[in-house]
Design a protein around this motif. Sequence first.
Motif, PDB file in Angstrom:
ATOM      1  N   UNK A   1      -9.441   2.709  -7.947  1.00  0.00           N
ATOM      2  CA  UNK A   1     -10.442   3.736  -8.219  1.00  0.00           C
ATOM      3  C   UNK A   1      -9.951   4.635  -9.356  1.00  0.00           C
ATOM      4  N   UNK A   2     -10.895   5.185 -10.123  1.00  0.00           N
ATOM      5  CA  UNK A   2     -10.564   6.051 -11.255  1.00  0.00           C
ATOM      6  C   UNK A   2     -10.590   7.522 -10.854  1.00  0.00           C
ATOM      7  N   UNK A   3      -9.720   8.296 -11.452  1.00  0.00           N
ATOM      8  CA  UNK A   3      -9.776   9.762 -11.358  1.00  0.00           C
ATOM      9  C   UNK A   3     -10.941  10.244 -12.216  1.00  0.00           C
ATOM     10  N   UNK A   4     -11.467  11.427 -11.882  1.00  0.00           N
ATOM     11  CA  UNK A   4     -12.580  11.992 -12.655  1.00  0.00           C
ATOM     12  C   UNK A   4     -12.202  12.242 -14.108  1.00  0.00           C
ATOM     13  N   UNK A   5     -10.888  12.367 -14.385  1.00  0.00           N
ATOM     14  CA  UNK A   5     -10.470  12.619 -15.766  1.00  0.00           C
ATOM     15  C   UNK A   5     -10.523  11.367 -16.644  1.00  0.00           C
ATOM     16  N   UNK A   6     -10.788  10.195 -16.046  1.00  0.00           N
ATOM     17  CA  UNK A   6     -10.906   8.972 -16.822  1.00  0.00           C
ATOM     18  C   UNK A   6      -9.602   8.480 -17.409  1.00  0.00           C
ATOM     19  N   UNK A   7      -8.494   9.049 -16.960  1.00  0.00           N
ATOM     20  CA  UNK A   7      -7.192   8.689 -17.518  1.00  0.00           C
ATOM     21  C   UNK A   7      -6.274   8.051 -16.478  1.00  0.00           C
ATOM     22  N   UNK A   8      -6.489   8.370 -15.202  1.00  0.00           N
ATOM     23  CA  UNK A   8      -5.630   7.856 -14.142  1.00  0.00           C
ATOM     24  C   UNK A   8      -6.418   6.961 -13.198  1.00  0.00           C
ATOM     25  N   UNK A   9      -5.735   5.951 -12.697  1.00  0.00           N
ATOM     26  CA  UNK A   9      -6.331   5.077 -11.691  1.00  0.00           C
ATOM     27  C   UNK A   9      -5.426   5.076 -10.460  1.00  0.00           C
ATOM     28  N   UNK A  10      -6.052   5.062  -9.300  1.00  0.00           N
ATOM     29  CA  UNK A  10      -5.319   5.004  -8.036  1.00  0.00           C
ATOM     30  C   UNK A  10      -5.539   3.638  -7.415  1.00  0.00           C
ATOM     31  N   UNK A  11      -4.548   3.170  -6.650  1.00  0.00           N
ATOM     32  CA  UNK A  11      -4.670   1.859  -6.011  1.00  0.00           C
ATOM     33  C   UNK A  11      -3.659   1.755  -4.875  1.00  0.00           C
ATOM     34  N   UNK A  12      -3.938   0.860  -3.942  1.00  0.00           N
ATOM     35  CA  UNK A  12      -2.958   0.537  -2.898  1.00  0.00           C
ATOM     36  C   UNK A  12      -2.136  -0.651  -3.382  1.00  0.00           C
ATOM     37  N   UNK A  13      -0.873  -0.694  -2.950  1.00  0.00           N
ATOM     38  CA  UNK A  13       0.048  -1.694  -3.500  1.00  0.00           C
ATOM     39  C   UNK A  13       1.136  -1.980  -2.476  1.00  0.00           C
ATOM     40  N   UNK A  14       1.374  -3.261  -2.236  1.00  0.00           N
ATOM     41  CA  UNK A  14       2.469  -3.670  -1.357  1.00  0.00           C
ATOM     42  C   UNK A  14       3.226  -4.818  -1.999  1.00  0.00           C
ATOM     43  N   UNK A  15       4.517  -4.873  -1.705  1.00  0.00           N
ATOM     44  CA  UNK A  15       5.374  -5.954  -2.179  1.00  0.00           C
ATOM     45  C   UNK A  15       6.210  -6.458  -1.009  1.00  0.00           C
TER      46      UNK A  15
ATOM     47  N   UNK B   1      -3.128   5.673 -17.645  1.00  0.00           N
ATOM     48  CA  UNK B   1      -3.317   4.622 -18.644  1.00  0.00           C
ATOM     49  C   UNK B   1      -2.980   5.106 -20.049  1.00  0.00           C
ATOM     50  N   UNK B   2      -3.027   6.409 -20.263  1.00  0.00           N
ATOM     51  CA  UNK B   2      -2.703   6.954 -21.581  1.00  0.00           C
ATOM     52  C   UNK B   2      -1.197   7.054 -21.758  1.00  0.00           C
ATOM     53  N   UNK B   3      -0.502   7.568 -20.739  1.00  0.00           N
ATOM     54  CA  UNK B   3       0.949   7.724 -20.808  1.00  0.00           C
ATOM     55  C   UNK B   3       1.700   6.470 -20.373  1.00  0.00           C
ATOM     56  N   UNK B   4       0.980   5.488 -19.846  1.00  0.00           N
ATOM     57  CA  UNK B   4       1.589   4.240 -19.359  1.00  0.00           C
ATOM     58  C   UNK B   4       2.656   4.540 -18.295  1.00  0.00           C
TER      59      UNK B   4
END
Length: 427
Positions: A120-134, A146-149
């Motif tokens: 899902x995207x943040x309202x600022x259009x720059x950050x994305x959130x996600x669930x992640x498992x390894x 995504x801007x600052x990588x």
Amino acid sequence: LWLVDVAAKTKTQLTPAQDSVKIAYGAGRFNADGTRIYYTSDLESEYLRLALMDLKTKSVKIITDKINWDVNELAMSPDRMKMIYMTNENGVSAMHLIDLKNLKEQSLPKLAVGLIGGVDWHANGQEIAFSYQTSQGPTDVYTIDVKKQKIERWTTSETGGINMSGLPAPKLIEWKSFDGLKITGFMYEPPAKFAGKRPVVIEIHGGPEAQSQPGFMGRYNYLLNELGITLIFPNIRGSTGFGKTFMKLDNGFKREDSYKDINALFDWIAAQPGLDADRIMVMGGSYGGHMSLAISTYYSDRIKCAMSFVGISNLVTFLENTSGYRRDLRRVEYGDERDEAMRAFMLKIAPTNNAEKIKKPLYIVQGANDPRVPVSEAVQMVETLKKIKTPVWYLCANDEGHGFAKKKNNDYYFATLVLFMKEHLLK
């Protein structure tokens, strides 16, 4: 795909009906000005591809024509000028970012092999959130700027104080089956403190329209770190994620071909210097349990023991006794037991009808209230094995269904599984 005018209460069909060919469509998303839509489709492809349709001309452009994997999730930025889409690549989650002005892919920080969801995207259009498992941790929430990588972790799941950093990462392995078809799977190896050739447990997933993926192993890490067992999770023919044709290669009269994929895996194991081909156990749940039973009859001389968890012991009796709401769906996969030729084939390959070929110990686990694979599937197998004096362990939970949901039952089951492995695999 349909376009709905909410105000006018009308709908327009966007994609033509395909009477002779089954097509999957999904994930419809409008572009910024509402003149085009992004969606997924496997039209004229083995895989679900990302497509773009012009709503005025109905012309279609395939965006991921160079990616031969399923696109399984889309997330549009708030201004609808960027998109994250996910692909399933050999069972591993891959995240892609594209600029919708020019449809060019943009860079993202590299993530370790694992499973990603809930993007899902943040309202600022720059950050994305996600669930992640390894393999080194259960599901947690992360973000990527995504801007600052930059990757940032937001949650830390409870792991009981265990140091996760030393847990093994999965290795993607592949082998050729009897007909030259490439089969893949994931292998987890025990730590180097265990010397010599290691015993192997092959766990076959259910479904069979499902897929083994490299997520967190949980208590299975005990088998690796304390018992020194190598674990292999194959994706045999019939698995999802490898194209429409691959998924149908075990249907109906082709059922035995999937058994042969495991036999080819036995050959692969025998060729590995660190694996012990004389100490192999097969196990699985639901359809994976059926595979374990079938392998025990076809290739008893190649295994040391087996375990079936809520497994199908006879496709005919299963289809006759499973819940009615799912019977027709399962007939598409297994075949229609009401057809004379198909019924004869199913009875011919049924583990219960070939039990005399089982020479190695078998552990059968079942839930008494299972609506999918009835308890009768386990009972008839256990009774048959007892009659012919084949060693069999049987665990039936009276308060469980298709799998164990209660912690006390899962704890008991796992403890007995370890005992079974110590008794019949590790000796």
